[in-house]
Design a protein around this motif. Structure first.
Motif, PDB file in Angstrom:
ATOM      1  N   GLN A 266      -3.690  -2.660  -8.558  1.00  0.00           N
ATOM      2  CA  GLN A 266      -2.709  -1.643  -8.934  1.00  0.00           C
ATOM      3  C   GLN A 266      -3.170  -0.952 -10.221  1.00  0.00           C
ATOM      4  N   PRO A 267      -2.935   0.365 -10.358  1.00  0.00           N
ATOM      5  CA  PRO A 267      -3.420   1.099 -11.531  1.00  0.00           C
ATOM      6  C   PRO A 267      -2.484   1.125 -12.729  1.00  0.00           C
ATOM      7  N   ALA A 268      -1.203   0.732 -12.526  1.00  0.00           N
ATOM      8  CA  ALA A 268      -0.196   0.911 -13.576  1.00  0.00           C
ATOM      9  C   ALA A 268      -0.226   2.362 -14.077  1.00  0.00           C
TER      10      ALA A 268
ATOM     11  N   ALA B  40       3.534  -0.583  -2.701  1.00  0.00           N
ATOM     12  CA  ALA B  40       2.778  -1.069  -1.549  1.00  0.00           C
ATOM     13  C   ALA B  40       1.768  -0.011  -1.123  1.00  0.00           C
ATOM     14  N   GLY B  41       0.547  -0.449  -0.844  1.00  0.00           N
ATOM     15  CA  GLY B  41      -0.485   0.465  -0.395  1.00  0.00           C
ATOM     16  C   GLY B  41      -1.183   1.233  -1.502  1.00  0.00           C
TER      17      GLY B  41
ATOM     18  N   SER C  78       4.001  -5.553 -13.703  1.00  0.00           N
ATOM     19  CA  SER C  78       3.973  -6.963 -13.317  1.00  0.00           C
ATOM     20  C   SER C  78       2.807  -7.271 -12.388  1.00  0.00           C
ATOM     21  N   GLN C  79       2.489  -6.376 -11.486  1.00  0.00           N
ATOM     22  CA  GLN C  79       1.383  -6.612 -10.559  1.00  0.00           C
ATOM     23  C   GLN C  79       0.024  -6.238 -11.154  1.00  0.00           C
ATOM     24  N   ALA C  80      -0.011  -5.158 -11.908  1.00  0.00           N
ATOM     25  CA  ALA C  80      -1.286  -4.687 -12.463  1.00  0.00           C
ATOM     26  C   ALA C  80      -1.733  -5.488 -13.669  1.00  0.00           C
TER      27      ALA C  80
END
Length: 258
Positions: free
Chosen positions: A43-45, A148-149, A213-215
Motif C-alpha cells: 500500500q502507498p499510504a 483493496a486492490g 495501518s496497512q502501509a
C-alpha cells in the motif's frame, strides 16, 4: 530529466538495513546503492498524493480558483486541517496543504474539484502512472487510504518521485517546513510539514510522507548536498526518521569512502 537506473530486479545491490523497512531503495547520484525487496507490492499510504498532485496540475490548473469543501471532504480522518463543510479555499492552498501537511480534507476537496466522479479520477491516476512507467502499481484512493486492490512498489515510487520533483510547484511546496492558507471568509489556518527531516537533516528538499495501518511508515526523501543527491524510498518502515537520517548520512558518507 528522470534518472535511468539499472532495474533493481537485476542489480546486485546489498541490503545493509534489513530491519529498516519491508521495502526500500537508496540511490546516490543516479546509482542504486542499497535495496530491500524493491518490487514488493505494498500500500502507498499518502505517497499517492504525489500522483494526485500531478493529475490535478494536468487538469486545467488554476491555483486561484476557489473550491468549496464538501461535507464528505470535511469529514475525512486525520491527517487533516480541520476544514469545515461549505468553506472555500483556493486550489493552490488545497495543493499546498495536501503536499506539506498531507491533509486529507484538502486532498478530497482538490480531487472533487477536478471531477466529482472518483472512478474517473482513479482512471486518470493510473493512466498517468502508466505514462511514468509505473508498471507495478494500481491506485484506488487518491489520498492514499488503504484500499483493496491498491498497491505500488519502491521502484515505481522512485519514478513518481523523480517526475514530481521536475514540477517546480511540487518541488517548492515539498521543501517547505510550514505554510498557511486563508479561507474565502478570512479564516487563517497554519500548518506544519509532516516531513521531520526538513530543517533537521542538511540538504533535505522533501518529498512526501505517509502512514496507514496497512502501509506502515512510508517516506520519499530527497536530499542534495554539494552537487550530490540521495533518494530514499521507504515502505513499511520502522523508526522511520531515525533510520532514514542514518541511511541518508551513510549514503553521502559512501562518497568519501570511495
Amino acid at each position: 530529466m528522470l534518472l535511468t537506473l539499472i532495474s533493481p530486479l537485476h542489480a546486485e545491490a546489498p541490503d545493509p538495513y534489513p530491519s529498516a523497512a519491508r521495502s526500500y531503495l537508496v540511490v546516490l547520484d543516479d546509482q542504486l546503492l542499497w535495496q530491500r525487496a524493491p518490487t514488493l507490492r505494498l500500500q502507498p499510504a499518502s505517497l499517492a498524493k504525489l500522483l494526485t498532485a500531478l493529475v490535478a496540475l494536468d487538469s486545467n490548473w488554476n491555483a486561484e480558483r476557489w473550491l468549496t469543501v464538501s461535507k464528505y471532504a470535511a469529514s475525512v480522518p486525520p491527517s487533516r486541517l480541520g476544514l469545515k463543510a461549505g468553506e472555500e479555499i483556493t486550489a493552490g492552498s488545497a495543493l499546498a496543504a495536501m503536499l506539506i501537511r498531507s491533509a486529507n480534507d484538502a486532498c478530497r476537496a482538490l480531487v472533487e474539484s477536478v471531477t466529482p466522479d472518483l472512478t474517473e479520477f482513479r482512471a486518470r491516476m493510473n493512466a498517468r502512472a502508466v505514462r511514468l512507467g509505473m508498471r507495478e502499481s494500481n491506485f484506488v484512493d487518491p489520498c492514499g487510504f488503504d484500499a483493496a486492490g491498491q498497491y505500488t512498489t519502491a521502484t515505481d515510487l522512485l519514478k513518481l518521485a523523480q517526475a514530481a520533483r521536475t514540477v517546480p510547484l511540487i518541488s517548492h511546496l515539498a521543501a517547505l517546513p510550514e505554510a498557511q492558507l486563508t479561507t474565502r471568509a478570512g479564516r487563517t489556518i497554519k500548518f506544519m510539514s509532516t516531513n521531520a527531516l526538513l530543517g533537521r537533516l542538511a540538504g533535505t528538499e522533501g518529498l512526501k510522507t505517509g502512514n496507514t495501518s496497512q502501509a506502515g511508515q512510508c517516506l520519499i526523501a530527497y536530499v542534495r548536498r554539494q552537487n550530490h543527491d540521495v533518494w530514499l524510498i521507504m515502505l513499511g518502515g520502522t523508526e522511520r526518521w531515525w533510520l532514514a537520517h542514518g541511511m541518508i548520512e551513510d549514503a553521502f558518507g559512501s562518497i568519501l569512502a570511495n
